[in-house]
Design a protein around this motif. Structure first.
Motif, short mmCIF file in Angstrom:
data_model
loop_
_atom_site.label_atom_id
_atom_site.label_comp_id
_atom_site.label_asym_id
_atom_site.label_seq_id
_atom_site.Cartn_x
_atom_site.Cartn_y
_atom_site.Cartn_z
N ALA A 214 39.87 67.13 5.48
CA ALA A 214 41.11 66.55 4.71
C ALA A 214 40.84 65.02 4.85
O ALA A 214 40.09 64.74 5.62
N PRO A 215 41.52 64.21 4.06
CA PRO A 215 41.39 62.82 3.96
C PRO A 215 41.47 62.27 5.46
O PRO A 215 42.69 62.29 5.95
N GLY A 216 40.47 61.44 5.79
CA GLY A 216 40.77 61.07 7.34
C GLY A 216 40.60 62.08 8.55
O GLY A 216 40.70 61.60 9.66
N VAL A 217 40.36 63.34 8.26
CA VAL A 217 40.35 64.40 9.21
C VAL A 217 38.93 64.87 9.21
O VAL A 217 38.41 65.43 8.19
N TYR A 218 38.29 64.93 10.25
CA TYR A 218 36.95 65.49 10.32
C TYR A 218 36.59 66.40 11.54
O TYR A 218 37.28 66.46 12.40
N ARG A 219 35.85 67.23 11.23
CA ARG A 219 35.22 68.44 12.24
C ARG A 219 33.86 68.42 12.58
O ARG A 219 33.07 68.15 11.67
N ARG A 220 33.60 68.14 13.79
CA ARG A 220 32.14 68.05 14.18
C ARG A 220 31.59 69.28 14.88
O ARG A 220 32.12 69.60 15.70
N THR A 221 30.33 69.48 14.35
CA THR A 221 29.54 70.50 14.94
C THR A 221 28.51 70.21 15.40
O THR A 221 27.55 69.64 14.54
N THR A 222 27.79 70.43 16.47
CA THR A 222 26.57 70.47 17.14
C THR A 222 25.50 71.61 16.53
O THR A 222 26.11 72.63 16.68
N LEU A 223 24.58 71.37 15.84
CA LEU A 223 23.64 72.48 15.11
C LEU A 223 22.52 72.81 16.10
O LEU A 223 22.33 73.90 16.34
N PHE A 224 21.92 71.83 16.51
CA PHE A 224 20.71 71.98 17.21
C PHE A 224 20.14 70.86 17.85
O PHE A 224 20.55 69.91 17.57
N GLU A 225 19.18 70.95 19.16
CA GLU A 225 18.77 69.82 19.46
C GLU A 225 17.24 69.40 18.83
O GLU A 225 16.68 70.61 18.32
N THR A 226 16.98 68.18 18.78
CA THR A 226 15.71 67.82 18.19
C THR A 226 15.58 66.54 18.47
O THR A 226 16.34 65.99 19.34
N CYS A 227 14.24 66.12 18.08
CA CYS A 227 14.01 64.71 18.26
C CYS A 227 13.25 63.94 17.16
O CYS A 227 12.18 64.59 16.88
N ILE A 228 13.49 63.02 16.40
CA ILE A 228 12.90 62.32 15.37
C ILE A 228 12.77 60.88 15.45
O ILE A 228 13.77 60.46 16.10
N PRO A 229 12.09 60.07 14.69
CA PRO A 229 12.12 58.70 14.71
C PRO A 229 13.40 58.17 14.29
O PRO A 229 14.06 58.73 13.49
N VAL A 230 13.85 56.86 15.02
CA VAL A 230 14.89 56.49 14.71
C VAL A 230 15.05 55.48 13.23
O VAL A 230 13.80 55.13 12.98
N LEU A 231 16.12 55.41 12.71
CA LEU A 231 16.12 54.49 11.47
C LEU A 231 16.02 53.14 12.10
O LEU A 231 16.53 52.83 12.85
N ARG A 232 15.26 52.48 11.10
CA ARG A 232 15.31 50.93 11.41
C ARG A 232 16.70 50.40 11.31
O ARG A 232 17.45 50.74 10.21
N ASN A 233 17.22 49.63 12.25
CA ASN A 233 18.34 48.60 12.17
C ASN A 233 19.45 49.76 12.54
O ASN A 233 20.63 49.30 12.35
N ALA A 234 19.27 50.93 12.99
CA ALA A 234 20.29 51.86 13.43
C ALA A 234 21.24 51.26 14.46
O ALA A 234 20.99 50.25 15.32
N LEU A 235 22.54 51.82 14.59
CA LEU A 235 23.59 51.40 15.06
C LEU A 235 23.23 51.74 16.64
O LEU A 235 22.75 53.01 16.94
N GLU A 236 23.17 50.91 17.73
CA GLU A 236 22.71 51.32 19.03
C GLU A 236 23.78 50.75 20.15
O GLU A 236 24.88 50.15 19.75
N PRO A 237 24.28 51.65 21.20
CA PRO A 237 25.26 51.39 22.05
C PRO A 237 25.05 49.76 22.83
O PRO A 237 23.78 49.48 22.86
N GLU A 238 25.74 49.46 23.31
CA GLU A 238 25.57 47.97 23.78
C GLU A 238 25.02 48.16 25.13
O GLU A 238 25.18 49.12 25.73
N ARG A 239 24.20 47.25 25.31
CA ARG A 239 23.09 47.46 26.69
C ARG A 239 23.91 46.42 27.70
O ARG A 239 23.99 45.24 27.34
N PHE A 240 23.98 46.67 28.89
CA PHE A 240 24.48 46.07 29.86
C PHE A 240 23.32 45.40 30.73
O PHE A 240 22.25 45.86 31.01
N SER A 241 23.47 44.13 30.61
CA SER A 241 22.30 43.25 31.66
C SER A 241 22.94 42.88 32.96
O SER A 241 24.09 42.37 32.93
#
Length: 216
Positions: A188-215
């Motif tokens: 529905a507008p503004g309402v989302y359902r998230r489902t995990t389908l499977f595990e995998t590992c593929i190359p990351v998109l260039r300039n993808a959003l990353e978590p903040e890194r603590f130094s």
């Protein structure tokens, strides 16, 4: 190499065994010649269970992953699709065969140009290719389906906001080696359902959003 036998083996030994049983998807994999979208030096690996390098850090996804993603998206002829990462253009071709319109974004200009030529050679006219950085969203249009063909450590919320009600978003989220393919439905507008389908590992998109890194 017997092309048709290799295609048959790919479908029966890789794709069916990875729980891809939708006859529409299986028929499509028979119809769209994957070998025509593979870079010249890798033609012999067109049907192998691996990612094929495209240059510039980009890869063509493995056949079984492409098929599993297509099945999960459950595309309809009226669907509008946003694809982030045109790559070879093969996934674009599959999406275009099942949907009404595909907007596909690629950050590497020559990959987009090559993909456009291949799509035109196969008479695919309902895919619009654009060059740009779509890793964190693209434009202001909304879509029925959004698919990211590279991974992203964090999934930008902007993609969810671009979904029409009833729309589906598929992305591989996380960092190597722990990534998950997730399907997000806009129920529905503004309402989302998230489902995990499977595990995998593929190359990351260039300039993808990353978590903040603590130094420290």
């Amino acid at each position: 190499m017997n092309i048709e036998q290799a295609r048959f083996n790919m479908i029966e030994q890789q794709i069916r065994t990875w729980e891809v049983l939708d006859p529409t998807v299986l028929d499509l994999l028979q119809q769209v010649p994957r070998e025509d979208f593979v870079p010249g030096g890798y033609k012999g690996l067109a049907f192998a269970d691996l990612e094929i390098p495209l240059g510039h850090g980009q890869t063509m996804l493995s056949p079984k992953l492409e098929a599993r993603m297509l099945q999960a998206l459950d595309l309809k002829k009226a669907d509008s699709v946003l694809e982030i990462g045109t790559g070879s253009g093969y996934m674009t071709a599959l999406l275009a065969k099942l949907a009404g319109r595909v907007d596909s974004v690629e950050i590497v200009s020559h990959l987009s140009r090559d993909a456009a030529q291949k799509l035109a050679a196969h008479g695919i006219a309902n895919a619009a290719l654009e060059v740009g950085d779509g890793a964190r969203g693209w434009g202001n249009a909304t879509y029925d389906v959004i698919v990211l063909t590279g991974s992203t450590p964090l999934l930008p919320e902007s993609f969810q906001r671009q979904l029409n009600p009833g729309g589906r978003l598929l992305a591989v989220v996380g960092e190597a080696p722990a990534m998950e393919a997730v399907l997000i439905n806009c129920v529905a507008p503004g309402v989302y359902r998230r489902t995990t389908l499977f595990e995998t590992c593929i190359p990351v998109l260039r300039n993808a959003l990353e978590p903040e890194r603590f130094s420290f």
